[in-house]
Design a protein around this motif. Sequence first.
Motif, mmCIF file in Angstrom:
data_model
loop_
_atom_site.group_PDB
_atom_site.id
_atom_site.type_symbol
_atom_site.label_atom_id
_atom_site.label_comp_id
_atom_site.label_asym_id
_atom_site.label_seq_id
_atom_site.Cartn_x
_atom_site.Cartn_y
_atom_site.Cartn_z
ATOM 1 N N UNK A 262 -45.809 -1.038 -13.113
ATOM 2 C CA UNK A 262 -46.769 -1.325 -12.049
ATOM 3 C C UNK A 262 -47.340 -0.070 -11.409
ATOM 4 N N UNK A 263 -47.169 1.063 -12.066
ATOM 5 C CA UNK A 263 -47.649 2.325 -11.525
ATOM 6 C C UNK A 263 -46.603 3.091 -10.766
ATOM 7 N N UNK A 264 -45.499 2.421 -10.429
ATOM 8 C CA UNK A 264 -44.416 3.070 -9.680
ATOM 9 C C UNK A 264 -43.072 2.977 -10.387
ATOM 10 N N UNK A 265 -42.807 1.835 -11.001
ATOM 11 C CA UNK A 265 -41.515 1.649 -11.656
ATOM 12 C C UNK A 265 -41.621 0.617 -12.777
ATOM 13 N N UNK A 266 -40.646 0.691 -13.686
ATOM 14 C CA UNK A 266 -40.511 -0.292 -14.752
ATOM 15 C C UNK A 266 -39.553 -1.397 -14.306
ATOM 16 N N UNK A 267 -39.934 -2.628 -14.615
ATOM 17 C CA UNK A 267 -39.084 -3.774 -14.296
ATOM 18 C C UNK A 267 -38.982 -4.674 -15.509
ATOM 19 N N UNK A 268 -37.862 -5.383 -15.608
ATOM 20 C CA UNK A 268 -37.684 -6.316 -16.714
ATOM 21 C C UNK A 268 -38.427 -7.613 -16.427
ATOM 22 N N UNK A 269 -39.186 -8.075 -17.413
ATOM 23 C CA UNK A 269 -39.944 -9.312 -17.302
ATOM 24 C C UNK A 269 -39.088 -10.473 -17.805
ATOM 25 N N UNK A 270 -39.039 -11.540 -17.046
ATOM 26 C CA UNK A 270 -38.265 -12.712 -17.455
ATOM 27 C C UNK A 270 -38.984 -13.416 -18.590
ATOM 28 N N UNK A 271 -38.279 -13.609 -19.697
ATOM 29 C CA UNK A 271 -38.831 -14.262 -20.869
ATOM 30 C C UNK A 271 -38.121 -15.581 -21.121
ATOM 31 N N UNK A 272 -38.771 -16.500 -21.830
ATOM 32 C CA UNK A 272 -38.087 -17.747 -22.183
ATOM 33 C C UNK A 272 -36.815 -17.454 -22.965
ATOM 34 N N UNK A 273 -35.751 -18.171 -22.677
ATOM 35 C CA UNK A 273 -34.478 -17.941 -23.346
ATOM 36 C C UNK A 273 -34.617 -18.217 -24.837
ATOM 37 N N UNK A 274 -34.265 -17.231 -25.657
ATOM 38 C CA UNK A 274 -34.325 -17.392 -27.104
ATOM 39 C C UNK A 274 -33.632 -16.212 -27.756
ATOM 40 N N UNK A 275 -33.514 -16.278 -29.072
ATOM 41 C CA UNK A 275 -32.996 -15.166 -29.858
ATOM 42 C C UNK A 275 -34.115 -14.529 -30.673
ATOM 43 N N UNK A 276 -35.343 -14.676 -30.175
ATOM 44 C CA UNK A 276 -36.502 -14.144 -30.898
ATOM 45 C C UNK A 276 -36.478 -12.619 -30.929
ATOM 46 N N UNK A 277 -36.995 -12.052 -32.007
ATOM 47 C CA UNK A 277 -37.223 -10.620 -32.119
ATOM 48 C C UNK A 277 -38.681 -10.347 -31.789
ATOM 49 N N UNK A 278 -38.921 -9.385 -30.916
ATOM 50 C CA UNK A 278 -40.287 -9.002 -30.568
ATOM 51 C C UNK A 278 -40.617 -7.663 -31.209
ATOM 52 N N UNK A 279 -41.769 -7.612 -31.900
ATOM 53 C CA UNK A 279 -42.181 -6.396 -32.587
ATOM 54 C C UNK A 279 -43.469 -5.798 -32.034
ATOM 55 N N UNK A 280 -44.432 -6.643 -31.631
ATOM 56 C CA UNK A 280 -45.733 -6.139 -31.233
ATOM 57 C C UNK A 280 -46.237 -6.759 -29.956
ATOM 58 N N UNK A 281 -47.150 -6.068 -29.270
ATOM 59 C CA UNK A 281 -47.762 -6.586 -28.048
ATOM 60 C C UNK A 281 -49.205 -6.114 -27.975
ATOM 61 N N UNK A 282 -50.074 -6.958 -27.458
ATOM 62 C CA UNK A 282 -51.449 -6.607 -27.181
ATOM 63 C C UNK A 282 -51.857 -7.267 -25.882
ATOM 64 N N UNK A 283 -53.062 -6.953 -25.388
ATOM 65 C CA UNK A 283 -53.517 -7.535 -24.138
ATOM 66 C C UNK A 283 -55.019 -7.478 -24.011
ATOM 67 N N UNK A 284 -55.548 -8.236 -23.032
ATOM 68 C CA UNK A 284 -57.001 -8.263 -22.827
ATOM 69 C C UNK A 284 -57.462 -7.228 -21.819
ATOM 70 N N UNK A 285 -56.528 -6.385 -21.351
ATOM 71 C CA UNK A 285 -56.878 -5.355 -20.379
ATOM 72 C C UNK A 285 -56.932 -5.854 -18.954
ATOM 73 N N UNK A 286 -56.690 -7.161 -18.757
ATOM 74 C CA UNK A 286 -56.775 -7.749 -17.424
ATOM 75 C C UNK A 286 -55.472 -8.412 -16.989
ATOM 76 N N UNK A 287 -54.390 -8.117 -17.702
ATOM 77 C CA UNK A 287 -53.098 -8.654 -17.302
ATOM 78 C C UNK A 287 -52.612 -9.828 -18.122
#
Length: 369
Positions: A262-287
Amino acid sequence: MTRRFQRRALSLILATSVAWTQVTPAAHADPRPAQIEAWQQSTSVRLQVDGSLSDVLAVSPSDVWAVGQQEIWDVWKNRGTIRHWDGSRWAEIGIRDNTAAGSLRGLAAASPSDVWAVGDGHDGLPYLAHGDTAGFDRVRPSALRAGDWLGGVDAKSGKIVAVGSREKNGLILTGQGSTWTAQETKDEGALYAVSGGFAVGDTGTEPLVMHYSGGSWKSMPLPPVPGGYLRDVQVDSSKRALAVGGVYRGPGDIVPLALTWNGKRWRELKLPASEARLYGVTGDGKGRYWMTGYDPSRAAEPFMLRCEKGRCETIRGDAQQGRSSVRLQAVAYLAGRSTVWAVGHAVDAKDRYSDVVESFAPKTTTAKS
Protein backbone atom coordinates in the motif's frame (compact mmCIF):
# COMPACT_ATOMS: atom_id res chain seq x y z
CA MET A 1 18.72 -31.38 -1.11
CA THR A 2 17.27 -28.26 0.59
CA ARG A 3 13.67 -27.25 0.18
CA ARG A 4 14.72 -24.19 -1.82
CA PHE A 5 16.60 -26.28 -4.35
CA GLN A 6 13.79 -28.84 -4.48
CA ARG A 7 11.41 -26.04 -5.42
CA ARG A 8 13.95 -24.64 -7.91
CA ALA A 9 14.33 -28.01 -9.61
CA LEU A 10 10.58 -28.42 -9.86
CA SER A 11 10.12 -24.93 -11.28
CA LEU A 12 12.82 -25.53 -13.87
CA ILE A 13 11.24 -28.79 -15.01
CA LEU A 14 7.72 -27.46 -15.23
CA ALA A 15 8.69 -23.93 -16.29
CA THR A 16 6.66 -22.63 -13.42
CA SER A 17 8.55 -19.45 -13.05
CA VAL A 18 6.31 -17.08 -13.13
CA ALA A 19 8.50 -14.71 -13.68
CA TRP A 20 6.74 -12.55 -16.33
CA THR A 21 6.21 -8.89 -16.92
CA GLN A 22 3.15 -7.42 -18.59
CA VAL A 23 2.63 -4.19 -20.52
CA THR A 24 -0.28 -2.84 -18.48
CA PRO A 25 -0.36 0.92 -17.89
CA ALA A 26 -1.37 2.23 -14.51
CA ALA A 27 -4.19 4.23 -16.08
CA HIS A 28 -6.07 3.75 -19.32
CA ALA A 29 -9.48 4.25 -20.87
CA ASP A 30 -10.53 0.64 -20.51
CA PRO A 31 -14.19 0.47 -19.43
CA ARG A 32 -14.66 -1.43 -16.18
CA PRO A 33 -17.42 -4.02 -16.62
CA ALA A 34 -19.83 -4.37 -13.73
CA GLN A 35 -18.97 -8.04 -13.48
CA ILE A 36 -16.51 -10.29 -15.21
CA GLU A 37 -17.63 -13.85 -15.80
CA ALA A 38 -15.54 -16.90 -16.59
CA TRP A 39 -15.77 -16.94 -20.37
CA GLN A 40 -13.28 -19.45 -21.66
CA GLN A 41 -11.83 -20.35 -25.01
CA SER A 42 -9.09 -22.96 -24.97
CA THR A 43 -6.52 -23.14 -27.76
CA SER A 44 -2.88 -24.05 -28.35
CA VAL A 45 0.15 -22.56 -30.07
CA ARG A 46 0.86 -26.15 -31.19
CA LEU A 47 4.22 -26.80 -29.61
CA GLN A 48 5.96 -30.09 -30.28
CA VAL A 49 5.35 -33.08 -28.01
CA ASP A 50 5.80 -32.35 -24.31
CA GLY A 51 5.65 -28.58 -24.66
CA SER A 52 4.76 -25.96 -22.06
CA LEU A 53 4.28 -22.19 -22.06
CA SER A 54 5.87 -20.22 -19.24
CA ASP A 55 4.90 -16.59 -19.82
CA VAL A 56 2.51 -14.41 -21.79
CA LEU A 57 2.60 -10.73 -22.72
CA ALA A 58 -0.42 -8.89 -24.16
CA VAL A 59 0.44 -5.62 -25.90
CA SER A 60 -2.69 -5.31 -28.08
CA PRO A 61 -5.40 -7.60 -29.52
CA SER A 62 -3.12 -8.26 -32.50
CA ASP A 63 0.15 -8.34 -30.56
CA VAL A 64 0.35 -11.09 -27.94
CA TRP A 65 3.55 -12.97 -27.09
CA ALA A 66 4.21 -16.27 -25.36
CA VAL A 67 7.41 -18.16 -24.50
CA GLY A 68 8.08 -21.66 -23.29
CA GLN A 69 9.88 -24.84 -24.20
CA GLN A 70 9.42 -28.01 -26.21
CA GLU A 71 10.38 -31.60 -25.37
CA ILE A 72 10.86 -30.56 -21.76
CA TRP A 73 11.98 -33.99 -20.54
CA ASP A 74 14.80 -34.43 -23.06
CA VAL A 75 17.93 -32.55 -21.98
CA TRP A 76 19.45 -32.70 -25.48
CA LYS A 77 16.36 -31.91 -27.53
CA ASN A 78 14.81 -29.41 -25.11
CA ARG A 79 14.60 -25.99 -26.74
CA GLY A 80 13.01 -22.67 -26.00
CA THR A 81 10.36 -21.18 -28.24
CA ILE A 82 8.90 -17.72 -28.88
CA ARG A 83 5.37 -17.46 -30.31
CA HIS A 84 3.36 -14.45 -31.50
CA TRP A 85 -0.39 -13.92 -31.95
CA ASP A 86 -1.28 -11.41 -34.70
CA GLY A 87 -5.02 -11.37 -34.05
CA SER A 88 -5.81 -14.41 -36.15
CA ARG A 89 -3.12 -17.03 -35.65
CA TRP A 90 -0.04 -18.03 -33.67
CA ALA A 91 3.35 -18.08 -35.42
CA GLU A 92 6.79 -19.17 -34.25
CA ILE A 93 9.36 -16.37 -34.19
CA GLY A 94 12.91 -17.43 -34.94
CA ILE A 95 15.96 -16.87 -32.75
CA ARG A 96 19.10 -16.09 -34.75
CA ASP A 97 21.53 -18.06 -32.59
CA ASN A 98 23.16 -21.41 -33.29
CA THR A 99 23.55 -22.35 -29.62
CA ALA A 100 19.76 -22.29 -29.06
CA ALA A 101 17.80 -21.60 -25.90
CA GLY A 102 17.13 -24.54 -23.60
CA SER A 103 13.99 -23.01 -22.10
CA LEU A 104 12.50 -19.53 -21.91
CA ARG A 105 10.67 -18.33 -18.80
CA GLY A 106 10.08 -14.58 -18.89
CA LEU A 107 8.87 -11.87 -21.28
CA ALA A 108 8.82 -8.08 -21.28
CA ALA A 109 8.40 -5.32 -23.86
CA ALA A 110 9.41 -1.68 -23.82
CA SER A 111 7.51 -1.25 -27.12
CA PRO A 112 6.07 -3.52 -29.84
CA SER A 113 9.47 -3.57 -31.54
CA ASP A 114 11.52 -3.88 -28.33
CA VAL A 115 10.71 -7.30 -26.80
CA TRP A 116 12.91 -9.30 -24.40
CA ALA A 117 12.93 -12.92 -23.25
CA VAL A 118 15.01 -14.73 -20.61
CA GLY A 119 15.75 -18.35 -19.78
CA ASP A 120 18.51 -20.95 -20.10
CA GLY A 121 21.08 -21.55 -22.80
CA HIS A 122 22.41 -24.95 -23.83
CA ASP A 123 25.91 -23.59 -23.29
CA GLY A 124 25.47 -23.30 -19.51
CA LEU A 125 24.89 -19.54 -19.54
CA PRO A 126 21.60 -17.73 -18.94
CA TYR A 127 19.77 -16.89 -22.15
CA LEU A 128 18.77 -13.31 -22.97
CA ALA A 129 17.08 -12.61 -26.31
CA HIS A 130 15.94 -9.35 -27.90
CA GLY A 131 13.84 -8.71 -30.98
CA ASP A 132 10.42 -8.33 -32.59
CA THR A 133 8.20 -10.18 -35.05
CA ALA A 134 11.06 -10.27 -37.58
CA GLY A 135 13.16 -12.41 -35.24
CA PHE A 136 15.27 -12.38 -32.08
CA ASP A 137 18.99 -12.17 -31.43
CA ARG A 138 20.81 -13.45 -28.39
CA VAL A 139 22.34 -10.79 -26.16
CA ARG A 140 25.44 -11.82 -24.22
CA PRO A 141 26.15 -9.47 -21.28
CA SER A 142 29.70 -9.92 -20.04
CA ALA A 143 28.34 -9.49 -16.51
CA LEU A 144 26.76 -12.97 -16.66
CA ARG A 145 28.72 -16.14 -15.96
CA ALA A 146 28.21 -19.89 -16.07
CA GLY A 147 25.88 -21.10 -13.36
CA ASP A 148 23.83 -17.90 -13.21
CA TRP A 149 20.09 -18.37 -13.56
CA LEU A 150 17.48 -15.89 -14.88
CA GLY A 151 13.77 -16.18 -14.16
CA GLY A 152 12.13 -12.83 -14.96
CA VAL A 153 12.64 -9.61 -16.93
CA ASP A 154 11.24 -6.07 -17.02
CA ALA A 155 11.72 -3.63 -19.88
CA LYS A 156 11.48 0.13 -20.06
CA SER A 157 12.79 2.34 -22.82
CA GLY A 158 16.56 2.38 -22.42
CA LYS A 159 16.65 0.08 -19.38
CA ILE A 160 16.30 -3.68 -18.95
CA VAL A 161 16.21 -5.48 -15.59
CA ALA A 162 16.43 -9.28 -15.35
CA VAL A 163 16.42 -11.23 -12.09
CA GLY A 164 17.42 -14.70 -10.95
CA SER A 165 20.17 -16.17 -8.81
CA ARG A 166 23.93 -16.59 -8.59
CA GLU A 167 25.10 -19.44 -6.38
CA LYS A 168 23.29 -18.87 -3.04
CA ASN A 169 22.16 -15.28 -3.59
CA GLY A 170 19.65 -13.43 -5.70
CA LEU A 171 20.90 -11.80 -8.89
CA ILE A 172 19.79 -8.55 -10.55
CA LEU A 173 21.08 -7.84 -14.07
CA THR A 174 20.62 -4.29 -15.35
CA GLY A 175 21.21 -3.16 -18.91
CA GLN A 176 21.32 0.41 -20.17
CA GLY A 177 22.37 0.66 -23.79
CA SER A 178 25.42 -1.53 -24.27
CA THR A 179 26.37 -1.43 -20.57
CA TRP A 180 25.32 -4.29 -18.30
CA THR A 181 25.88 -4.70 -14.57
CA ALA A 182 25.14 -7.65 -12.28
CA GLN A 183 24.32 -7.20 -8.60
CA GLU A 184 24.12 -10.01 -6.08
CA THR A 185 21.65 -9.50 -3.25
CA LYS A 186 22.81 -9.63 0.34
CA ASP A 187 20.03 -12.12 1.02
CA GLU A 188 20.36 -15.78 0.18
CA GLY A 189 17.71 -17.06 -2.18
CA ALA A 190 16.45 -16.45 -5.69
CA LEU A 191 14.35 -13.87 -7.52
CA TYR A 192 11.70 -15.06 -9.98
CA ALA A 193 9.93 -11.94 -11.26
CA VAL A 194 10.50 -8.20 -11.58
CA SER A 195 8.23 -5.30 -12.47
CA GLY A 196 8.12 -1.58 -11.80
CA GLY A 197 11.04 -1.52 -9.38
CA PHE A 198 9.92 -4.56 -7.35
CA ALA A 199 11.51 -8.02 -7.56
CA VAL A 200 10.11 -11.09 -5.76
CA GLY A 201 11.31 -14.54 -4.78
CA ASP A 202 12.31 -16.32 -1.58
CA THR A 203 15.25 -16.99 0.73
CA GLY A 204 14.56 -20.70 0.96
CA THR A 205 12.64 -20.26 4.21
CA GLU A 206 10.55 -17.11 3.69
CA PRO A 207 9.36 -14.66 1.00
CA LEU A 208 11.76 -12.08 -0.42
CA VAL A 209 10.92 -8.70 -1.98
CA MET A 210 13.56 -6.32 -3.32
CA HIS A 211 12.79 -2.68 -4.13
CA TYR A 212 14.76 -0.25 -6.26
CA SER A 213 15.08 2.99 -4.31
CA GLY A 214 17.73 5.68 -4.09
CA GLY A 215 19.76 4.14 -6.89
CA SER A 216 20.05 0.64 -5.42
CA TRP A 217 18.06 -2.54 -4.72
CA LYS A 218 17.16 -3.20 -1.10
CA SER A 219 15.20 -5.95 0.63
CA MET A 220 11.86 -4.91 2.14
CA PRO A 221 10.40 -5.88 5.52
CA LEU A 222 7.59 -8.43 5.13
CA PRO A 223 5.08 -10.05 7.46
CA PRO A 224 6.45 -13.34 8.86
CA VAL A 225 5.45 -16.24 6.59
CA PRO A 226 7.59 -19.31 7.43
CA GLY A 227 7.94 -21.49 4.35
CA GLY A 228 6.60 -18.72 2.12
CA TYR A 229 7.77 -17.95 -1.41
CA LEU A 230 6.76 -15.51 -4.17
CA ARG A 231 6.71 -16.18 -7.91
CA ASP A 232 5.17 -13.11 -9.57
CA VAL A 233 4.30 -9.47 -8.94
CA GLN A 234 1.87 -6.97 -10.45
CA VAL A 235 2.79 -3.31 -9.86
CA ASP A 236 0.09 -0.69 -10.41
CA SER A 237 2.07 2.20 -8.95
CA SER A 238 4.62 2.99 -6.26
CA LYS A 239 1.75 2.77 -3.77
CA ARG A 240 -0.02 -0.37 -4.96
CA ALA A 241 1.28 -3.82 -5.86
CA LEU A 242 0.38 -7.47 -5.40
CA ALA A 243 2.79 -10.44 -5.18
CA VAL A 244 1.72 -14.09 -5.32
CA GLY A 245 3.22 -17.44 -4.43
CA GLY A 246 2.64 -20.02 -1.75
CA VAL A 247 3.55 -21.44 1.62
CA TYR A 248 5.40 -24.76 1.71
CA ARG A 249 4.34 -26.80 4.73
CA GLY A 250 5.73 -30.17 3.72
CA PRO A 251 5.77 -32.59 0.77
CA GLY A 252 2.57 -32.04 -1.19
CA ASP A 253 1.28 -29.56 1.38
CA ILE A 254 1.22 -26.06 -0.14
CA VAL A 255 -1.28 -23.24 0.37
CA PRO A 256 -1.55 -20.06 -1.75
CA LEU A 257 0.00 -16.77 -0.63
CA ALA A 258 -0.64 -13.19 -1.74
CA LEU A 259 0.98 -10.04 -0.30
CA THR A 260 -0.31 -6.53 -1.00
CA TRP A 261 1.70 -3.29 -0.95
CA ASN A 262 0.00 0.00 0.00
CA GLY A 263 3.01 2.28 -0.32
CA LYS A 264 4.01 1.83 3.32
CA ARG A 265 3.99 -1.86 4.15
CA TRP A 266 3.30 -5.35 2.83
CA ARG A 267 0.32 -7.23 4.21
CA GLU A 268 -1.01 -10.72 3.64
CA LEU A 269 -4.20 -10.86 1.58
CA LYS A 270 -6.87 -13.28 2.74
CA LEU A 271 -7.51 -15.87 0.04
CA PRO A 272 -10.18 -18.55 -0.28
CA ALA A 273 -9.11 -21.66 1.63
CA SER A 274 -7.52 -24.13 -0.78
CA GLU A 275 -4.36 -26.01 -1.64
CA ALA A 276 -4.02 -24.17 -4.95
CA ARG A 277 -0.60 -23.24 -6.31
CA LEU A 278 -0.31 -19.66 -7.56
CA TYR A 279 2.18 -18.90 -10.33
CA GLY A 280 1.13 -15.67 -12.06
CA VAL A 281 -0.68 -12.39 -11.43
CA THR A 282 -1.88 -9.52 -13.59
CA GLY A 283 -4.12 -6.49 -13.08
CA ASP A 284 -6.04 -3.71 -14.79
CA GLY A 285 -4.00 -1.00 -13.07
CA LYS A 286 -7.01 0.07 -11.01
CA GLY A 287 -6.94 -2.46 -8.19
CA ARG A 288 -8.49 -5.50 -9.86
CA TYR A 289 -6.25 -8.58 -10.10
CA TRP A 290 -6.26 -12.04 -11.64
CA MET A 291 -4.06 -14.87 -10.33
CA THR A 292 -3.45 -18.14 -12.14
CA GLY A 293 -2.15 -21.49 -11.06
CA TYR A 294 -3.33 -25.00 -10.36
CA ASP A 295 -5.86 -26.48 -7.96
CA PRO A 296 -5.10 -30.17 -7.22
CA SER A 297 -8.62 -30.72 -5.88
CA ARG A 298 -10.05 -30.02 -9.38
CA ALA A 299 -6.94 -30.57 -11.42
CA ALA A 300 -8.55 -30.85 -14.87
CA GLU A 301 -10.13 -27.39 -14.70
CA PRO A 302 -8.19 -24.18 -15.50
CA PHE A 303 -7.94 -22.26 -12.22
CA MET A 304 -7.93 -18.52 -11.55
CA LEU A 305 -8.59 -16.14 -8.66
CA ARG A 306 -10.06 -12.66 -9.22
CA CYS A 307 -9.48 -10.16 -6.42
CA GLU A 308 -10.73 -6.62 -5.86
CA LYS A 309 -10.94 -4.44 -2.75
CA GLY A 310 -9.51 -7.19 -0.58
CA ARG A 311 -12.06 -9.80 -1.67
CA CYS A 312 -11.23 -12.78 -3.87
CA GLU A 313 -13.30 -15.35 -5.71
CA THR A 314 -12.47 -18.42 -7.73
CA ILE A 315 -12.96 -18.65 -11.50
CA ARG A 316 -12.80 -22.07 -13.13
CA GLY A 317 -12.69 -22.95 -16.79
CA ASP A 318 -14.23 -26.06 -18.27
CA ALA A 319 -12.49 -29.41 -18.06
CA GLN A 320 -11.52 -30.60 -21.55
CA GLN A 321 -11.65 -34.21 -22.66
CA GLY A 322 -8.25 -35.88 -22.48
CA ARG A 323 -6.80 -33.55 -19.82
CA SER A 324 -5.99 -34.97 -16.41
CA SER A 325 -4.60 -31.65 -15.15
CA VAL A 326 -4.06 -28.05 -16.25
CA ARG A 327 -1.47 -25.63 -14.87
CA LEU A 328 -1.70 -21.97 -15.88
CA GLN A 329 1.82 -20.62 -15.39
CA ALA A 330 1.34 -16.97 -16.34
CA VAL A 331 -1.37 -14.42 -17.04
CA ALA A 332 -1.67 -11.04 -18.78
CA TYR A 333 -4.45 -8.44 -18.88
CA LEU A 334 -5.26 -6.85 -22.22
CA ALA A 335 -6.23 -3.19 -21.76
CA GLY A 336 -9.13 -2.00 -23.86
CA ARG A 337 -10.67 -5.45 -24.20
CA SER A 338 -10.99 -6.47 -20.53
CA THR A 339 -9.59 -9.80 -21.64
CA VAL A 340 -7.28 -11.98 -19.58
CA TRP A 341 -4.84 -14.32 -21.37
CA ALA A 342 -3.38 -17.25 -19.45
CA VAL A 343 -0.84 -19.83 -20.63
CA GLY A 344 0.64 -23.04 -19.32
CA HIS A 345 0.30 -26.72 -20.03
CA ALA A 346 -2.09 -29.65 -19.77
CA VAL A 347 -1.18 -33.24 -18.92
CA ASP A 348 -3.05 -36.25 -20.28
CA ALA A 349 -3.58 -39.69 -18.78
CA LYS A 350 -0.25 -40.87 -20.24
CA ASP A 351 1.65 -37.95 -18.65
CA ARG A 352 2.18 -36.25 -22.01
CA TYR A 353 2.37 -32.45 -21.94
CA SER A 354 0.70 -30.03 -24.34
CA ASP A 355 0.69 -26.24 -24.28
CA VAL A 356 -2.48 -24.39 -23.29
CA VAL A 357 -3.77 -20.89 -24.02
CA GLU A 358 -6.90 -19.86 -22.14
CA SER A 359 -8.78 -16.58 -22.49
CA PHE A 360 -11.26 -15.11 -20.06
CA ALA A 361 -13.41 -12.06 -20.77
CA PRO A 362 -16.68 -10.34 -19.82
CA LYS A 363 -19.72 -12.38 -20.72
CA THR A 364 -20.80 -9.78 -23.27
CA THR A 365 -17.38 -9.61 -24.99
CA THR A 366 -16.41 -11.82 -27.91
CA ALA A 367 -12.79 -12.82 -27.45
CA LYS A 368 -10.61 -14.90 -29.72
CA SER A 369 -7.43 -16.72 -28.96
